[in-house]
Design an enzyme around this catalytic site. Structure first.
Site, mmCIF file in Angstrom:
data_model
loop_
_atom_site.group_PDB
_atom_site.id
_atom_site.type_symbol
_atom_site.label_atom_id
_atom_site.label_comp_id
_atom_site.label_asym_id
_atom_site.label_seq_id
_atom_site.Cartn_x
_atom_site.Cartn_y
_atom_site.Cartn_z
ATOM 1 N N ALA A 188 2.930 -17.928 6.651
ATOM 2 C CA ALA A 188 3.328 -16.761 5.862
ATOM 3 C C ALA A 188 4.564 -16.176 6.511
ATOM 4 O O ALA A 188 4.882 -16.507 7.649
ATOM 5 C CB ALA A 188 2.211 -15.737 5.824
ATOM 6 N N ASP A 242 1.589 -10.101 2.373
ATOM 7 C CA ASP A 242 2.899 -9.744 1.805
ATOM 8 C C ASP A 242 3.014 -8.256 1.479
ATOM 9 O O ASP A 242 3.737 -7.871 0.561
ATOM 10 C CB ASP A 242 3.192 -10.543 0.518
ATOM 11 C CG ASP A 242 3.091 -12.040 0.740
ATOM 12 O OD1 ASP A 242 3.562 -12.495 1.782
ATOM 13 O OD2 ASP A 242 2.525 -12.731 -0.129
ATOM 14 N N HIS A 258 7.066 -12.752 7.445
ATOM 15 C CA HIS A 258 7.285 -11.314 7.531
ATOM 16 C C HIS A 258 8.770 -11.069 7.342
ATOM 17 O O HIS A 258 9.582 -11.522 8.144
ATOM 18 C CB HIS A 258 6.852 -10.775 8.899
ATOM 19 C CG HIS A 258 5.378 -10.777 9.088
ATOM 20 N ND1 HIS A 258 4.761 -10.394 10.249
ATOM 21 C CD2 HIS A 258 4.384 -11.113 8.236
ATOM 22 C CE1 HIS A 258 3.451 -10.500 10.098
ATOM 23 N NE2 HIS A 258 3.209 -10.939 8.890
ATOM 24 N N GLY A 268 5.867 -6.784 8.249
ATOM 25 C CA GLY A 268 7.015 -7.043 9.118
ATOM 26 C C GLY A 268 7.953 -5.853 9.129
ATOM 27 O O GLY A 268 8.432 -5.422 10.176
ATOM 28 N N LYS A 297 6.954 -0.223 -1.027
ATOM 29 C CA LYS A 297 7.538 -0.625 -2.320
ATOM 30 C C LYS A 297 7.257 0.346 -3.458
ATOM 31 O O LYS A 297 7.173 -0.060 -4.619
ATOM 32 C CB LYS A 297 7.099 -2.055 -2.682
ATOM 33 C CG LYS A 297 7.534 -3.068 -1.611
ATOM 34 C CD LYS A 297 7.339 -4.489 -2.023
ATOM 35 C CE LYS A 297 8.598 -5.126 -2.531
ATOM 36 N NZ LYS A 297 8.585 -6.587 -2.575
ATOM 37 N N ARG A 308 7.439 -19.500 -3.771
ATOM 38 C CA ARG A 308 6.560 -19.526 -4.947
ATOM 39 C C ARG A 308 6.529 -18.150 -5.599
ATOM 40 O O ARG A 308 6.450 -17.128 -4.901
ATOM 41 C CB ARG A 308 5.113 -19.849 -4.521
ATOM 42 C CG ARG A 308 4.896 -21.274 -4.118
ATOM 43 C CD ARG A 308 3.411 -21.566 -3.930
ATOM 44 N NE ARG A 308 2.868 -21.000 -2.692
ATOM 45 C CZ ARG A 308 1.642 -21.269 -2.242
ATOM 46 N NH1 ARG A 308 0.839 -22.049 -2.909
ATOM 47 N NH2 ARG A 308 1.214 -20.739 -1.113
HETATM 48 P P1 GDP Z 1 4.737 -9.106 5.095
HETATM 49 O O1 GDP Z 1 4.374 -10.544 5.242
HETATM 50 O O2 GDP Z 1 3.540 -8.235 4.963
HETATM 51 O O3 GDP Z 1 5.664 -8.638 6.168
HETATM 52 O O4 GDP Z 1 5.501 -8.970 3.708
HETATM 53 P P2 GDP Z 1 6.674 -9.880 3.125
HETATM 54 O O5 GDP Z 1 7.803 -9.877 4.027
HETATM 55 O O6 GDP Z 1 6.171 -11.190 2.687
HETATM 56 O O7 GDP Z 1 6.977 -9.117 1.767
HETATM 57 C C1 GDP Z 1 7.425 -7.835 1.715
HETATM 58 C C2 GDP Z 1 8.732 -7.804 0.942
HETATM 59 O O8 GDP Z 1 8.997 -6.524 0.482
HETATM 60 C C3 GDP Z 1 9.956 -8.168 1.762
HETATM 61 O O9 GDP Z 1 10.898 -8.812 0.974
HETATM 62 C C4 GDP Z 1 10.484 -6.810 2.236
HETATM 63 O O10 GDP Z 1 11.870 -6.803 2.533
HETATM 64 C C5 GDP Z 1 10.203 -5.997 1.026
HETATM 65 N N1 GDP Z 1 9.921 -4.587 1.246
HETATM 66 C C6 GDP Z 1 9.149 -4.035 2.224
HETATM 67 N N2 GDP Z 1 9.028 -2.709 2.011
HETATM 68 C C7 GDP Z 1 9.732 -2.432 0.879
HETATM 69 C C8 GDP Z 1 9.958 -1.248 0.122
HETATM 70 O O11 GDP Z 1 9.461 -0.173 0.421
HETATM 71 N N3 GDP Z 1 10.714 -1.372 -1.005
HETATM 72 C C9 GDP Z 1 11.258 -2.546 -1.414
HETATM 73 N N4 GDP Z 1 11.974 -2.565 -2.527
HETATM 74 N N5 GDP Z 1 11.069 -3.680 -0.722
HETATM 75 C C10 GDP Z 1 10.300 -3.626 0.399
#
Ligand code: GDP
Length: 424
Positions: free
Chosen positions: A39, A13, A41, A17, A332, A304
């Site tokens: 999981a 997470d 993305h 993605g 983030k 979750r």
């Molecule tokens: P992945 O499985 O590694 O692709 O990650 P996830 O999709 O589960 O979780 C990443 C979450 O963070 C998603 O809701 C994205 O839209 C969000 N996200 C990714 N990069 C950023 C960021 O730089 N800032 C913010 N606020 N949200 C982000």
């Protein structure tokens, strides 16, 4: 030809993605090489917001060929649902831009059942599975008790193979778990309803990748979850059941000789973890709730609430080493803007001593975090697009992490949208 792997450095997470979606424009082929529908993305782009589970995140880019490699847990039911979801939003998807390896094993209906049955048996010792059948699937794959996608082209042999597997699997279902057995009718219905519908996408993707290599095309390998969930190098037994590390990409993709030129390791600016297992830097109570809310930390697949805490330098440095990352994407960072001081877990106390080494799994539950604080910036940074636009405190935070984990931070993400990125 230049190949790149995008991998998670931590517990998953991290925003992989989002990074794949961003950089796919430089690649001809995107391959998912491990994992399954367990999981998600998250990708936000001109088509909308998507939680992709199996489809490679390059599916939104015109001209990019997306491959599901032999290493994935191919769940036809989940995949068809996902295909339908993205097509409904106007994404062009057909057998020219989605290819499934004929050597990918199929996740069979009983894998999901067995996952749930085993978690129920484990009760309070459960692993925190998403119950998508991933662990039973990979166990069966290593026992050579699954069917390959390419077998769909040999219906008579497929039926015979399924009959053998059914006889074997019903022993476990009924005698070990006291569950209902499957019938051949159940299985043939599953073949008609789901498995046969993915047939148009099934191809010899190994050949395709070798050809691409010969033509000098650029391949992007997309991983699921993170280094700490790797079956061999993660927090055993709270790992996933496949190898999330970049080194596995050539094998799981179907191009065992491929060279990976760049490994982009994705790290979140703080820590999150879904499910069970030791999570040394974990926060609880109000502090945790505030961070979880600020980051919207709820699982893409399960909804979750994610466990949260400050960035963990010890775990992250280990993840960087295991992944052999050549560059880091820190995501983030914007989420931390509300804090007046930014916490960093810099060391662990393990066996009564301060350490920088990530402990062996058996020693991990007793490890304690050592936390330091850096000055916060307390201003909205989501509009920053250049390194110089970031407040000094934010730049110092990034540089502090970079120095401690020993890898260049080449991307800083300040929002979920494709363009909310600072390239450094
Ligand atoms: P992945 O499985 O590694 O692709 O990650 P996830 O999709 O589960 O979780 C990443 C979450 O963070 C998603 O809701 C994205 O839209 C969000 N996200 C990714 N990069 C950023 C960021 O730089 N800032 C913010 N606020 N949200 C982000």
């Amino acid at each position: 030809m230049s190949n790149c792997a995008i991998v998670g450095i931590n517990w998953g997470d991290e925003g992989k993605g989002r990074m794949v979606d961003l950089i796919t424009e430089n690649y001809d082929i995107v391959v998912r090489y491990q994992g399954g529908g367990n999981a998600g993305h998250t990708v936000i782009n001109e088509f909308g917001k998507f939680a992709l589970h199996l489809l490679p995140s390059g599916i939104f880019r015109q001209g990019v060929v997306n491959v599901l490699g032999n290493g994935v847990a191919l769940d036809p039911e989940n995949l068809l649902h996902e295909i339908e979801t993205v097509m409904k939003k106007g994404v062009k998807l057909d057998e020219t831009n989605l290819k499934i390896s004929d050597r990918a094993s199929l996740l069979l209906p009983w894998h999901r059942d067995l996952d749930a049955l085993e978690e129920a048996r484990l009760a309070d010792k459960k692993y925190g599975s998403t119950r998508q059948g991933i662990a039973p699937f990979y166990s069966d794959k290593y026992q050579k008790k699954t069917v390959l996608a390419g077998e769909l082209f040999y219906p008579e042999k497929l039926e015979e193979h399924l009959r053998e597997l059914l006889e074997w699997k019903n022993l476990t279902l009924t005698r070990v778990y006291g569950a209902q057995p499957y019938t051949m009718d159940d299985l043939m219905r599953w073949v008609d309803d789901y498995a046969n519908k993915i047939k148009p996408y099934v191809a010899d993707t190994g050949k395709l990748l070798r050809q691409a290599e010969a033509e000098g095309k650029n391949v992007l390998f997309e991983a699921q979850l993170g280094a700490l969930r790797d079956l061999d190098f993660g927090i055993v037994p709270y790992t996933t059941s496949s190898n999330t590390t970049a080194a596995f990409a050539p094998i799981g993709s179907g191009c065992p000789g491929a060279k990976i030129d760049e490994v982009i390791g994705v790290v979140k600016a703080y820590s999150t973890c879904v499910g069970e297992g030791p999570f040394t830097c974990e926060w609880f109570g109000e502090e945790a709730a505030k961070l979880r809310e600020a980051g919207g930390e709820y699982g893409a697949k399960t909804g979750r609430p994610r466990r949260v805490g400050p960035i963990d330098i010890v775990a992250t440095r280990y993840g960087v080493q295991v992944q052999a990352a050549t560059c880091i994407a820190l995501t983030k960072l914007d989420v931390l803007s509300y804090m007046d001081k930014i916490p960093v877990c810099t060391h662990y106390i393990s066996g009564g001593e301060q350490t920088d080494e990530f402990p062996f799994p058996a020693a991990l539950p007793e490890a304690l975090p050592v936390t330091e604080y850096l000055p916060g910036w307390q201003t909205d940074i989501s509009g920053c697009r250049k390194w110089e636009d970031l407040p000094e405190q934010a730049r110092n935070y990034v540089k502090f992490i970079e120095e401690r984990i020993g890898c260049h931070i080449g991307y800083v993400s300040v929002g979920p949208e494709r363009d909310s990125i600072i390239v450094r």
